[in-house]
Write a protein that holds these residues in place. Structure first.
Motif, short mmCIF file in Angstrom:
data_model
loop_
_atom_site.label_atom_id
_atom_site.label_comp_id
_atom_site.label_asym_id
_atom_site.label_seq_id
_atom_site.Cartn_x
_atom_site.Cartn_y
_atom_site.Cartn_z
N PHE A 96 -3.39 2.54 -8.06
CA PHE A 96 -3.48 3.93 -7.64
C PHE A 96 -2.13 4.64 -7.77
O PHE A 96 -2.04 5.74 -8.31
N GLU A 97 -1.08 3.98 -7.32
CA GLU A 97 0.26 4.56 -7.41
C GLU A 97 0.68 4.75 -8.87
O GLU A 97 1.29 5.76 -9.22
N LEU A 98 0.36 3.80 -9.72
CA LEU A 98 0.65 3.93 -11.15
C LEU A 98 -0.09 5.12 -11.74
O LEU A 98 0.48 5.90 -12.51
N ASP A 99 -1.36 5.27 -11.37
CA ASP A 99 -2.13 6.41 -11.86
C ASP A 99 -1.51 7.73 -11.39
O ASP A 99 -1.42 8.69 -12.16
N LEU A 100 -1.11 7.79 -10.13
CA LEU A 100 -0.46 9.00 -9.62
C LEU A 100 0.81 9.32 -10.39
O LEU A 100 1.05 10.48 -10.77
N ASN A 101 1.63 8.32 -10.63
CA ASN A 101 2.88 8.54 -11.40
C ASN A 101 2.59 9.01 -12.81
O ASN A 101 3.25 9.92 -13.32
N ASN A 102 1.60 8.42 -13.45
CA ASN A 102 1.22 8.85 -14.81
C ASN A 102 0.75 10.29 -14.81
O ASN A 102 1.11 11.07 -15.72
N PRO A 114 -15.72 -8.55 -16.83
CA PRO A 114 -14.95 -9.02 -15.68
C PRO A 114 -14.92 -7.99 -14.56
O PRO A 114 -14.87 -6.79 -14.79
N LEU A 115 -14.94 -8.51 -13.35
CA LEU A 115 -14.83 -7.66 -12.17
C LEU A 115 -13.37 -7.27 -12.01
O LEU A 115 -12.48 -8.10 -12.17
N TYR A 116 -13.11 -6.03 -11.71
CA TYR A 116 -11.74 -5.55 -11.56
C TYR A 116 -11.60 -4.89 -10.20
O TYR A 116 -12.39 -4.04 -9.84
N VAL A 117 -10.58 -5.28 -9.48
CA VAL A 117 -10.31 -4.70 -8.17
C VAL A 117 -9.18 -3.70 -8.33
O VAL A 117 -8.08 -4.06 -8.73
N TYR A 118 -9.47 -2.46 -8.06
CA TYR A 118 -8.50 -1.37 -8.15
C TYR A 118 -7.73 -1.35 -6.84
O TYR A 118 -8.30 -1.13 -5.78
N ASP A 119 -6.42 -1.62 -6.91
CA ASP A 119 -5.65 -1.73 -5.68
C ASP A 119 -4.63 -0.60 -5.54
O ASP A 119 -4.59 0.32 -6.36
#
Length: 55
Positions: free
Chosen positions: A42-48, A33-38
């Motif tokens: 990005f904010e979730l990754d930064l928080n993690n 499946p194609l996944y669009v990184y939004d």
């Protein structure tokens, strides 16, 4: 978030290697499946990363 396996189009597509539509068709043929990184992702990754002390 989609179930694995999923790919991020901008990360794996090398410029000039495949036209975007051909690359999407290749993903479809392989049932990836194609996944669009939004912005939310990005904010979730930064928080993690902050929680892990890596940022």
């Amino acid at each position: 978030m989609p179930e694995a396996p999923y790919l991020l189009t901008p990360v794996l597509r090398k410029p000039g290697q495949h036209p975007l539509n051909a690359f999407r068709e290749l993903l479809k043929q392989r049932h990836i499946p194609l996944y669009v990184y939004d912005v939310e992702d990005f904010e979730l990754d930064l928080n993690n990363l902050r929680e892990l002390g890596r940022l």
